[in-house]
Design an enzyme around this catalytic site. Structure first.
Site, mmCIF file in Angstrom:
data_model
loop_
_atom_site.group_PDB
_atom_site.id
_atom_site.type_symbol
_atom_site.label_atom_id
_atom_site.label_comp_id
_atom_site.label_asym_id
_atom_site.label_seq_id
_atom_site.Cartn_x
_atom_site.Cartn_y
_atom_site.Cartn_z
ATOM 1 N N GLN A 108 0.996 -1.246 0.077
ATOM 2 C CA GLN A 108 -0.214 0.033 -0.118
ATOM 3 C C GLN A 108 0.614 1.216 0.006
ATOM 4 O O GLN A 108 1.944 1.395 0.603
ATOM 5 C CB GLN A 108 -1.002 0.069 1.292
ATOM 6 C CG GLN A 108 -2.274 -0.854 1.047
ATOM 7 C CD GLN A 108 -3.066 -0.669 2.041
ATOM 8 O OE1 GLN A 108 -2.766 -0.143 3.188
ATOM 9 N NE2 GLN A 108 -4.342 -0.913 1.786
ATOM 10 N N ASN A 189 -6.531 1.457 21.380
ATOM 11 C CA ASN A 189 -6.355 0.152 21.047
ATOM 12 C C ASN A 189 -5.065 -0.146 22.104
ATOM 13 O O ASN A 189 -4.661 0.608 22.632
ATOM 14 C CB ASN A 189 -6.032 -0.151 19.723
ATOM 15 C CG ASN A 189 -4.988 0.400 18.796
ATOM 16 O OD1 ASN A 189 -3.843 0.735 19.909
ATOM 17 N ND2 ASN A 189 -5.123 0.612 17.764
ATOM 18 N N GLY A 223 -10.537 -9.228 21.467
ATOM 19 C CA GLY A 223 -11.532 -8.536 22.598
ATOM 20 C C GLY A 223 -11.190 -7.361 23.182
ATOM 21 O O GLY A 223 -10.521 -6.537 22.565
ATOM 22 N N ASP A 251 -13.869 3.145 15.798
ATOM 23 C CA ASP A 251 -15.091 4.348 16.057
ATOM 24 C C ASP A 251 -16.396 3.679 16.336
ATOM 25 O O ASP A 251 -17.251 4.018 17.093
ATOM 26 C CB ASP A 251 -14.961 5.090 14.623
ATOM 27 C CG ASP A 251 -13.527 5.592 14.421
ATOM 28 O OD1 ASP A 251 -13.018 6.060 15.450
ATOM 29 O OD2 ASP A 251 -13.143 5.722 13.055
#
Lengths: 305, 305
Positions: A108, A189, A223, A251
């Protein structure tokens, strides 16, 4: 006076161009795009859109270009009843934009355009608009504006949730500490929560001492972990779905969580619902392509847990 | 029955993103864009817009995505009164788009997205719409659709002008010959006219024998050459202006030329006016950023010649 609306998301509204090519062109060459999708994105907009789809009354405070007004994206927001009255409109710059090109090797390249978001810096926080909402959610955006918004929201005794996300590197430790000290809920995160702890030199308990009563660490398919002053540590399994595109999962988790929490659900219930919401979003490419209704998210939650 | 409208442009409407970066990112890296401009483009749209600005009643026949409807670009067209009733709307694909990235060394990389233009291929030529216009101008677009449009326009005895431009490589010699045989005016820059002659193995006179009474070769600041059966070869100086961005110069020349020619101006007068029109367009970045009014183009023309 009762507060009429639920959640105001502060931060980016962005346009995402997801592109595939056979190979990246070298300098002074061109490449045909095999596919190009123009998707709605931006963390704050994702939170507001998912929340509205779940039935919350949401609002959005982003800095966008004047081409945004009456665009398809804007109309998508209006269809879901999102309050965009307080948007900051740039006369000179276009709405923040990202191009993500993927070649046949799955490599990418991406290009990011900050654009209209620079208007945040000198923007005035609309106190009266913030007062209309129960929660003010600070998403990726301008650190300075987020900080000011957190201060106003706290002064007005609103619930403040904060998710610095990939913008963490834009916060100085001092600024980060200031925003966190004005927040009730901190989302991140596992990489981000660790980076915050390292940056401030604190453990989870110290982090909560700085301000937030609740710290929520999401770990994708592993989780999520909720740390709270009242309940200690809670671990919630994720609802695993094969992820077509993980973008927007975080989000949507935040929006799902807050939608339940502000209506009196427990931390555990809120996180289970949130996991269900994000399990829908990852099933399709884009952050707002597969947003569940409340019933869809609720039904999958009770099927799983 | 008098023909009410002037010029229908057939071919591309496109969105151009003009981007600057410090350097091009390597695989699996990202780059911030220093500037990003979203400009209106596409050869047929350029011709229709410049023509409308000059006072012609123009129309546009392009294949675009449904996001185009009521976009800012569409509204720009409506403000100039351009007839877009016959546009082909794709349900699945976005409007043709180009990204052009330039780095600090002035190297360029570009990406092109054909997108909605693929709908041209099976599109039906709207005969009744073509009949409303005096000239049908075939710009870069789909060779097959251009060819069909040329046939219909000739059957309806409309003036047909043809400018294959950078799409020349998409035409087989047979297809190229067919479109040219249905055209009254052939436009090209010096590279393109040479390439057409090479492809068909003809000189300028043979080219005119194939169909067009007029061949117009534009050579940038070197001026233009008009070849016609009636008047032979005419050479016209260009009105030189420092070019900020030469993109769109050719399209605006074609529109300027046709705007005069259909109203009885001579070849020489039409080309002088056209040169004046394009001298405005190159002064600003973008194809439709600095379109002159009739008076502006006229005044510069009489000042210069």
């Amino acid at each position: 006076m009762s507060i009429k609306k639920d959640l105001l998301a502060v931060g980016h509204t962005a346009l995402d161009y997801i592109i595939t090519v056979d190979e990246f062109p070298k300098a002074n060459n061109s490449a045909p795009m095999k596919t190009m999708k123009n998707l709605n994105g931006g963390a704050a907009a994702n939170v507001a859109m998912v929340g509205a789809k779940l039935g919350m009354k949401t609002g959005l405070l982003s800095a966008v270009g004047c081409e945004f007004i009456n665009s398809h994206y804007h109309k998508d927001m209006e269809k879901l009843g999102i309050d965009t009255d307080a948007m900051i409109i740039s006369e000179d710059e276009n709405t923040s934009t990202a191009f993500v090109m993927t070649n046949n090797n799955q490599d990418q390249i991406s290009y990011f355009y900050w654009g209209a978001a620079k208007e945040f810096h000198d923007g005035v926080v609309p106190r009266d608009k913030l007062k209309e909402f129960k929660v003010v959610h600070l998403a990726t955006g301008d650190p300075h504006f987020n900080c000011k918004s957190g201060i106003v929201a706290k002064e007005e005794e609103r619930l403040v949730s904060f998710d610095p996300g990939q913008d963490l590197g834009m916060y100085s430790p001092k600024k980060l500490k200031e925003v966190i000290s004005n927040s009730n809920i901190l989302f991140g995160n596992h990489h981000e929560i660790k980076r915050i702890q390292d940056s401030l030199g604190v453990d989870i308990n110290d982090l909560m001492d700085l301000g937030p009563e609740i710290v929520i660490k999401t770990c994708g398919k592993e989780g999520s972990f909720i740390y709270s002053i009242d309940e200690g540590k809670i671990e919630i399994d994720s609802i695993y779905r094969p992820a077509v595109d993980p973008t927007g999962a975080g989000d949507s988790f935040r929006s799902g969580f807050l939608s339940q929490f502000i209506n009196g659900a427990s931390l555990e219930e809120s996180a289970k619902f949130a996991s269900s919401v994000s399990s829908f979003v990852v099933e399709k490419q884009g952050c707002q392509t597969n947003m569940p209704s409340y019933d869809e998210a609720y039904n999958r939650m009770i099927d799983f847990y």
